[in-house]
Scaffold this motif. Sequence first.
Motif, PDB file in Angstrom:
ATOM      1  N   LYS A 152      53.219  66.759  48.993  1.00 45.91           N
ATOM      2  CA  LYS A 152      54.109  67.832  49.430  1.00 45.91           C
ATOM      3  C   LYS A 152      53.388  68.694  50.458  1.00 45.91           C
ATOM      4  N   ASP A 153      53.342  68.188  51.677  1.00 48.16           N
ATOM      5  CA  ASP A 153      52.628  68.882  52.747  1.00 48.16           C
ATOM      6  C   ASP A 153      53.232  70.248  53.053  1.00 48.16           C
ATOM      7  N   TYR A 154      54.553  70.374  52.924  1.00 46.83           N
ATOM      8  CA  TYR A 154      55.188  71.649  53.254  1.00 46.83           C
ATOM      9  C   TYR A 154      54.750  72.749  52.298  1.00 46.83           C
ATOM     10  N   ASN A 155      54.401  72.380  51.064  1.00 47.67           N
ATOM     11  CA  ASN A 155      53.851  73.360  50.123  1.00 47.67           C
ATOM     12  C   ASN A 155      52.376  73.617  50.387  1.00 47.67           C
ATOM     13  N   LEU A 156      51.675  72.585  50.820  1.00 45.64           N
ATOM     14  CA  LEU A 156      50.239  72.719  51.075  1.00 45.64           C
ATOM     15  C   LEU A 156      49.953  73.749  52.159  1.00 45.64           C
ATOM     16  N   VAL A 157      50.802  73.815  53.168  1.00 48.17           N
ATOM     17  CA  VAL A 157      50.583  74.766  54.264  1.00 48.17           C
ATOM     18  C   VAL A 157      50.538  76.191  53.733  1.00 48.17           C
ATOM     19  N   ASP A 158      51.487  76.545  52.888  1.00 48.16           N
ATOM     20  CA  ASP A 158      51.524  77.906  52.323  1.00 48.16           C
ATOM     21  C   ASP A 158      50.316  78.175  51.428  1.00 48.16           C
ATOM     22  N   VAL A 159      49.927  77.170  50.650  1.00 45.04           N
ATOM     23  CA  VAL A 159      48.776  77.342  49.762  1.00 45.04           C
ATOM     24  C   VAL A 159      47.504  77.548  50.570  1.00 45.04           C
ATOM     25  N   TYR A 160      47.317  76.762  51.620  1.00 47.18           N
ATOM     26  CA  TYR A 160      46.126  76.906  52.451  1.00 47.18           C
ATOM     27  C   TYR A 160      46.059  78.292  53.091  1.00 47.18           C
ATOM     28  N   LYS A 161      47.200  78.827  53.517  1.00 42.76           N
ATOM     29  CA  LYS A 161      47.215  80.168  54.098  1.00 42.76           C
ATOM     30  C   LYS A 161      46.718  81.190  53.084  1.00 42.76           C
ATOM     31  N   GLN A 162      47.230  81.102  51.870  1.00 40.37           N
ATOM     32  CA  GLN A 162      46.801  82.037  50.824  1.00 40.37           C
ATOM     33  C   GLN A 162      45.322  81.844  50.488  1.00 40.37           C
ATOM     34  N   TYR A 163      44.902  80.589  50.409  1.00 35.92           N
ATOM     35  CA  TYR A 163      43.514  80.281  50.051  1.00 35.92           C
ATOM     36  C   TYR A 163      42.542  80.804  51.108  1.00 35.92           C
ATOM     37  N   ALA A 179      38.146  75.055  54.106  1.00 37.82           N
ATOM     38  CA  ALA A 179      39.578  75.113  53.831  1.00 37.82           C
ATOM     39  C   ALA A 179      40.382  74.994  55.126  1.00 37.82           C
ATOM     40  N   MET A 180      39.864  75.563  56.196  1.00 40.52           N
ATOM     41  CA  MET A 180      40.552  75.444  57.491  1.00 40.52           C
ATOM     42  C   MET A 180      40.615  73.995  57.947  1.00 40.52           C
ATOM     43  N   ASP A 181      39.575  73.224  57.663  1.00 37.30           N
ATOM     44  CA  ASP A 181      39.602  71.802  58.012  1.00 37.30           C
ATOM     45  C   ASP A 181      40.751  71.093  57.292  1.00 37.30           C
ATOM     46  N   GLY A 182      40.910  71.411  56.002  1.00 33.09           N
ATOM     47  CA  GLY A 182      42.016  70.819  55.248  1.00 33.09           C
ATOM     48  C   GLY A 182      43.364  71.249  55.790  1.00 33.09           C
ATOM     49  N   HIS A 183      43.464  72.528  56.149  1.00 33.10           N
ATOM     50  CA  HIS A 183      44.711  73.062  56.702  1.00 33.10           C
ATOM     51  C   HIS A 183      45.038  72.392  58.037  1.00 33.10           C
ATOM     52  N   ILE A 184      44.022  72.204  58.861  1.00 31.85           N
ATOM     53  CA  ILE A 184      44.211  71.553  60.165  1.00 31.85           C
ATOM     54  C   ILE A 184      44.709  70.124  59.984  1.00 31.85           C
ATOM     55  N   ALA A 185      44.167  69.421  58.987  1.00 28.10           N
ATOM     56  CA  ALA A 185      44.586  68.037  58.735  1.00 28.10           C
ATOM     57  C   ALA A 185      46.068  67.974  58.354  1.00 28.10           C
ATOM     58  N   VAL A 186      46.500  68.906  57.519  1.00 26.32           N
ATOM     59  CA  VAL A 186      47.908  68.928  57.105  1.00 26.32           C
ATOM     60  C   VAL A 186      48.812  69.273  58.288  1.00 26.32           C
ATOM     61  N   LEU A 187      48.423  70.289  59.049  1.00 22.50           N
ATOM     62  CA  LEU A 187      49.232  70.695  60.206  1.00 22.50           C
ATOM     63  C   LEU A 187      49.314  69.590  61.254  1.00 22.50           C
ATOM     64  N   THR A 188      48.221  68.839  61.399  1.00 23.00           N
ATOM     65  CA  THR A 188      48.214  67.732  62.361  1.00 23.00           C
ATOM     66  C   THR A 188      49.180  66.632  61.923  1.00 23.00           C
ATOM     67  N   ARG A 189      49.196  66.340  60.617  1.00 21.41           N
ATOM     68  CA  ARG A 189      50.137  65.333  60.108  1.00 21.41           C
ATOM     69  C   ARG A 189      51.580  65.760  60.357  1.00 21.41           C
ATOM     70  N   GLN A 190      51.820  67.053  60.287  1.00 17.16           N
ATOM     71  CA  GLN A 190      53.172  67.555  60.488  1.00 17.16           C
ATOM     72  C   GLN A 190      53.512  67.788  61.962  1.00 17.16           C
ATOM     73  N   LYS A 191      52.549  67.519  62.855  1.00 14.90           N
ATOM     74  CA  LYS A 191      52.747  67.686  64.302  1.00 14.90           C
ATOM     75  C   LYS A 191      52.996  69.152  64.694  1.00 14.90           C
ATOM     76  N   HIS A 192      52.483  70.084  63.912  1.00 14.24           N
ATOM     77  CA  HIS A 192      52.591  71.509  64.240  1.00 14.24           C
ATOM     78  C   HIS A 192      51.369  71.913  65.071  1.00 14.24           C
ATOM     79  N   LEU A 193      51.324  71.438  66.303  1.00 12.19           N
ATOM     80  CA  LEU A 193      50.116  71.575  67.115  1.00 12.19           C
ATOM     81  C   LEU A 193      49.799  73.024  67.459  1.00 12.19           C
TER      82      LEU A 193
END
Length: 309
Positions: A152-163, A179-193
Amino acid sequence: MGSADEARAHMALAEKALSSSWLSLKFSPDQLTASMEYSQAATKFRAAGLLRESVDAWIKTADMKEVLHDLFGAGRAYESAGAICDGSGPGGPTAAAGHWEKAIRCFRLSGKGDVAAKMLLKLAANKEKAGDIAAAKSAFDDTIEVYEQDEKDYNLVDVYKQYIGFLVRTASYEDAAKAMDGHIAVLTRQKHLQFVYKELLSKVIIFLYIQDTVRAEDALNSPGDIQGWYSSKESVAGAELVAAFQAYDAEAAERVLQDQIFTFLQVEVARLAKQLRVPVLAAPTVPAEPVENASKGDASPDDLGAMLL
């Protein structure tokens, strides 16, 4: 009959359901009936303002639910007990955290990952408020693990922001960068450049704040495979800022930081950007010249005469 009396009546019925009776040919306890009676008792106790009794009734409800292998129901009961304890309730936040940990275990075992994740975030907030940074980090890590397993990548984005916000607030900068590295990986998968660019610039801010210009420069160069990164405003601003720090040019750094692009970063990171200061380059120390001892013994009369002339 008042709420307290009704609650005690439900408790009595629950105990009766758990007892055996040869006369009524009841040879085994009825946990299902007992769980329902305990649940109603907990609700009535709370309505009567008897919070400790309500918590005890919810815990007994959870025990019955676990015996019946209704782990989701048990989790809900533990969650209710924790909600009563939280704040100024019996046992306070510490007791609430204990009940929520049991609820999380039940939710995860019952396959309710989304519910468990929300409870983990509540537990993380509880631990941060109590000053238990390690436990809060663990709760965030478990939340990320749950959503990664459920994809559930769409949930992960919000969690990473809080974390990340939590890690920056607690000065855990190394963990924040990871944690930013993990957040970047999720955002990249979602094409939110566009959000990827902002997170990469945030990493640069983190490293400059801890006076690590080497990793700050590496943070600029390593994401070369991300489309459009080098031509982005964030990349340009980051490169200029790193160059200013490397040259110990405070004026240049201040000029770069005036760009509004830094105000669009996550709140905690934007605050760090405002606090950035270029370290002062210490002037090189010039060694003092050795002073020769002019007098290596008693002066002769001829020397004194020469000095007088």
